[in-house]
Design an enzyme around this catalytic site. Structure first.
Site, PDB file in Angstrom:
ATOM      1  N   LYS A  85       0.829  -1.221   0.000  1.00  0.00           N
ATOM      2  CA  LYS A  85       0.000   0.000   0.000  1.00  0.00           C
ATOM      3  C   LYS A  85       0.860   1.266   0.000  1.00  0.00           C
ATOM      4  O   LYS A  85       0.474   2.280  -0.571  1.00  0.00           O
ATOM      5  CB  LYS A  85      -0.954   0.001   1.196  1.00  0.00           C
ATOM      6  CG  LYS A  85      -1.960  -1.143   1.201  1.00  0.00           C
ATOM      7  CD  LYS A  85      -3.073  -0.969   0.192  1.00  0.00           C
ATOM      8  CE  LYS A  85      -4.079  -2.120   0.245  1.00  0.00           C
ATOM      9  NZ  LYS A  85      -5.090  -2.073  -0.811  1.00  0.00           N
ATOM     10  N   GLU A 107     -10.028   5.402   2.963  1.00  0.00           N
ATOM     11  CA  GLU A 107     -10.762   4.257   3.500  1.00  0.00           C
ATOM     12  C   GLU A 107      -9.740   3.175   3.782  1.00  0.00           C
ATOM     13  O   GLU A 107      -8.657   3.182   3.203  1.00  0.00           O
ATOM     14  CB  GLU A 107     -11.789   3.760   2.469  1.00  0.00           C
ATOM     15  CG  GLU A 107     -11.259   2.758   1.423  1.00  0.00           C
ATOM     16  CD  GLU A 107     -10.218   3.340   0.477  1.00  0.00           C
ATOM     17  OE1 GLU A 107     -10.128   4.575   0.362  1.00  0.00           O
ATOM     18  OE2 GLU A 107      -9.470   2.545  -0.138  1.00  0.00           O
ATOM     19  N   SER A 373       1.900  -9.630  -0.783  1.00  0.00           N
ATOM     20  CA  SER A 373       1.508  -8.217  -0.688  1.00  0.00           C
ATOM     21  C   SER A 373       1.673  -7.610   0.697  1.00  0.00           C
ATOM     22  O   SER A 373       1.747  -6.396   0.831  1.00  0.00           O
ATOM     23  CB  SER A 373       0.065  -8.063  -1.159  1.00  0.00           C
ATOM     24  OG  SER A 373      -0.787  -8.922  -0.422  1.00  0.00           O
TER      25      SER A 373
HETATM   26  C1  LIG Z   1      -1.675  -6.981   2.527  1.00  0.00           C
HETATM   27  C2  LIG Z   1      -2.806  -6.710   1.595  1.00  0.00           C
HETATM   28  N1  LIG Z   1      -2.857  -7.372   0.436  1.00  0.00           N
HETATM   29  C3  LIG Z   1      -3.876  -7.180  -0.445  1.00  0.00           C
HETATM   30  C4  LIG Z   1      -4.900  -6.301  -0.163  1.00  0.00           C
HETATM   31  C5  LIG Z   1      -6.008  -6.161  -1.147  1.00  0.00           C
HETATM   32  O1  LIG Z   1      -6.006  -4.948  -1.824  1.00  0.00           O
HETATM   33  P1  LIG Z   1      -5.626  -4.850  -3.342  1.00  0.00           P
HETATM   34  O2  LIG Z   1      -6.475  -5.842  -4.074  1.00  0.00           O
HETATM   35  O3  LIG Z   1      -5.929  -3.458  -3.703  1.00  0.00           O
HETATM   36  O4  LIG Z   1      -4.178  -5.180  -3.474  1.00  0.00           O
HETATM   37  C6  LIG Z   1      -4.890  -5.570   1.031  1.00  0.00           C
HETATM   38  C7  LIG Z   1      -5.949  -4.620   1.346  1.00  0.00           C
HETATM   39  O5  LIG Z   1      -6.108  -4.114   2.403  1.00  0.00           O
HETATM   40  C8  LIG Z   1      -3.803  -5.778   1.936  1.00  0.00           C
HETATM   41  O6  LIG Z   1      -3.724  -5.134   3.103  1.00  0.00           O
END
Ligand SMILES: Cc1ncc(COP(=O)(O)O)c(C=O)c1O
Length: 393
Positions: A85, A107, A373
């Site tokens: 993020k 948000e 992620s």
């Molecule tokens: C660690 C992590 N991965 C994935 C996501 C999913 O979001 P996005 O699909 O925008 O990557 C989030 C959302 O809060 C997250 O905190």
């Protein structure tokens, strides 16, 4: 205007009151995105503050245990604040500062985007308000504390299902009454144009680095890139620089919750239909009457009834494939990576890992890159609760 669409998806379906700000944002972004000073400042923040480039790590024990493909993990969990993020937030916060805004609002679902936004606000001396579904404040309490510690006001949203969709509604409402001094840092590749494009471009650093790193390590491109999909920002970031490399399979992993045949899932591209919501034309989980359906996932970050318009386009054109993984499979993957590699993944990322675990044994000689992620500290309490464990014993 056509640049606001991905095929038939995207657009700018916003109330008149927001149009001025969206156009202001679009023209500021178009100016700064090619500006040397802006890009040098962003590069420097990503490198010296956010810890980029993130590692591309060969998960040897996992690969050997599963016996098939070689699995690499793109370690977005090692970024400052613990997820992908921050890539998007630093870019948007810098842009907001250039636009003369003094306050950031956002948000958040899992709290990672809220923490990243509160962090950028602290770093840049800006005010910060974060909207979070009440339900999510309970399952992600550590991140609520972090945001407050960083100086943000956290507003628990009780309307609707008190999750991510409702937090977006409240953030948009607040934005429409504070447009003069406030920038809305959208946390995923969703919303009205230009947000999906801005967020995609800021997250594309992930695939740019994967490409360079894998070419250096393996002298070839991967066969598969896997990422979890909530709104779709980490996935579009991980896919973007591979879209023209047709030999690379791009696979997005959605949250099946209790199963896609049950009503309790958030697997938008697996069960949703085309519609318009949150300013964009895309796929959404809908009820019989076309209203947005309540969605469910153990993962607060994937618990969103829509998906970014570029994913809808990649789905319809079959350039990417979208599968779904249940809570149970994701929790097992969360525990598996912790024990096998000593890495505790975010429960969102564990969805992508769970699919890698399923396909790796069948892909002998192939290379899979999983976008990790985020890190999973925030999820430990809720996984313990899911397992019925008392964390203090
Ligand atoms: C660690 C992590 N991965 C994935 C996501 C999913 O979001 P996005 O699909 O925008 O990557 C989030 C959302 O809060 C997250 O905190």
């Amino acid at each position: 205007m056509k640049q606001s669409y991905f095929g038939e998806f995207g657009g700018q379906f916003a109330p008149e009151i927001l149009m001025h700000s969206l156009l202001e944002l679009e023209s500021a972004y178009n100016y700064h995105k090619d500006d040397k000073t802006f890009n040098a400042e962003l590069e420097s923040l990503l490198k010296s503050y956010a810890n980029r480039p993130s590692l591309l790590y060969y998960a040897r024990r996992m690969s050997e245990d599963l016996g098939g493909a070689k699995i690499y993990l793109k370690r977005e969990d090692l970024n400052h604040t613990g997820s992908h993020k921050i890539n998007n937030v630093l870019g948007q916060a810098l842009l907001a500062k250039k636009m003369g805004k003094t306050r950031l609002i956002a948000e958040t679902g899992a709290g990672q985007h809220g923490v990243a936004t509160a962090t950028a606000a602290a770093l840049m001396g800006m005010e910060c308000d974060i909207f979070m579904g009440k339900e999510d404040t309970l399952r992600q309490e550590l991140n609520v504390y972090r945001m407050k510690l960083l100086g943000a006001r956290v507003h628990a949203v009780t309307s609707g299902t008190a999750t991510l969709k409702d937090a977006v509604n409240e953030a948009m409402r607040m934005w429409s009454s504070t447009l003069q001094d406030t920038h809305y840092v959208i946390g995923s590749a969703v919303g009205p144009h230009p947000f999906p494009t801005i967020v995609r471009n800021l997250q594309a650093v992930i695939s740019r680095e994967i490409k360079e790193q894998i070419l250096e390590l393996e002298k070839r491109l991967p066969d598969v890139v896997l990422a979890c999909v909530g709104g779709g920002s980490n996935a579009i970031g991980a896919f973007y620089h591979f879209i023209d490399n047709r030999e690379v399979s791009l696979i997005g992993v959605e949250a099946a919750g209790h199963g896609i045949e049950s009503k309790d899932s958030a697997a938008t591209l697996n069960v949703g239909k085309v519609g318009i919501f949150h300013g964009m034309k895309s796929y959404f989980c809908q009820d019989f009457y076309g209203q947005i359906a309540p969605v469910y996932s153990i993962s607060a970050g994937l618990d969103y009834p829509g998906v970014g318009p570029e994913h809808a386009f990649l789905f319809e054109t079959k350039r990417a494939q979208y599968v779904a993984v249940t809570d149970k499979q994701a929790v097992e993957a969360f525990e598996y990576l912790s024990k096998t590699e000593g890495i505790i993944p975010a429960i969102e990322s564990a969805h992508a890992l769970a699919y890698a675990i399923q396909i790796a044994p069948k892909l002998e000689g192939k290379i899979i890159v999983v976008n990790l992620s985020g890190r999973g500290d925030k999820d430990c309490m809720s996984i313990a609760r899911y397992r019925g464990e008392n964390i203090n014993e």
